[in-house]
Design an enzyme around this catalytic site. Structure first.
Site, PDB file in Angstrom:
ATOM      1  CE  LYS A  64      -4.232  -1.814   2.090  1.00 41.27           C
ATOM      2  NZ  LYS A  64      -5.207  -1.705   3.206  1.00 41.27           N
ATOM      3  CB  ALA A  85      -1.907   1.915   9.045  1.00 44.98           C
ATOM      4  CG  ASP A  86      -3.841  -3.855   5.957  1.00 46.89           C
ATOM      5  OD1 ASP A  86      -4.792  -3.347   5.327  1.00 46.89           O
ATOM      6  OD2 ASP A  86      -3.774  -5.074   6.203  1.00 46.89           O
ATOM      7  CB  THR A  87      -6.094  -3.249  11.083  1.00 47.06           C
ATOM      8  OG1 THR A  87      -5.480  -2.024  11.509  1.00 47.06           O
ATOM      9  CG2 THR A  87      -6.517  -4.046  12.310  1.00 47.06           C
TER      10      THR A  87
END
Length: 212
Positions: A64, A85-87
């Site tokens: 990303k 960010a990624d969760t």
């Protein structure tokens, strides 16, 4: 922490209003750097065979950020650091992404009910030629949930667009018996790790104003 950052803001490459709110809380001015529909950002979230949740969330976040850096260059925007960010939610080693529909959300929530799962949030910051990254891992235990409670939660629309089909900051807070780790990380942007990355990159913070 440096107070001499040459940039008056950073770019946030995320559609999540929660991440924007948490950056505001850190006192970091930011502008959104969002993908257009032709970029097919969702394709970046495909899980590879045998991939662990920890490896998955860090790989997706790096991809990303690569896409955001390219997007920034294509648009000839003013210079500035770019944050991604990624969760992801994982039950044992099973990655639970964003539900595709109500049935998918129901399946996820039924699996999480009465069990402890992990929430992984990876962050990455591009500042010129330098890249900084960090990972937050938290554990969340749900109380047992009746089918009626799950259906009522889904009817409210909150599960959609959220990893694991729930948002810790919403009505699902009533499901949580215990959590350990980073509450803000579970929300989608771990504030301690994010502050550490900003400090390492020499990006000033502490003045709460939003530029987007």
């Amino acid at each position: 922490m440096s107070d001499s950052s040459p940039f008056p803001f950073i770019y946030l490459a995320s559609q999540s209003p929660r991440r924007a709110q948490l950056l505001d809380q850190l006192g970091v001015p930011h502008r959104l750097l969002l993908a257009t529909p032709d970029e097919d950002a969702e394709a970046l979230e495909t899980v590879q065979p045998g991939e662990s949740p920890r490896d998955y969330v860090q790989r997706v976040t790096a991809l990303k950020l690569d896409a955001a850096v390219a997007r920034h260059a294509r648009r000839s925007l003013a210079g500035g650091p770019i944050l991604c960010a990624d969760t992801t939610v994982a039950l044992d080693l099973d990655i639970l992404g964003k539900p595709q529909d109500a049935d998918d959300a129901r399946r996820m929530l039924a699996r999480l009910a009465g069990r402890t799962h992990s929430v992984f949030t990876a962050i990455a910051l591009q500042n010129g030629s330098q890249r900084h990254a960090a990972l937050s891992v938290s554990d969340v235990r749900f109380a047992p949930l009746s089918p009626a409670a799950i259906d009522a939660y889904i009817a409210g629309g909150e599960p959609f667009g959220k990893a694991g089909a729930y948002g810790v900051q919403g009505a699902a807070a009533a499901f949580i018996e215990h959590m350990s780790g980073s509450y803000s990380g579970i929300m989608g942007l771990p504030m301690f790790e994010t502050a550490q990355l900003l400090d390492r990159a020499g990006i000033a913070r502490g003045y709460a104003c939003k530029t987007s």
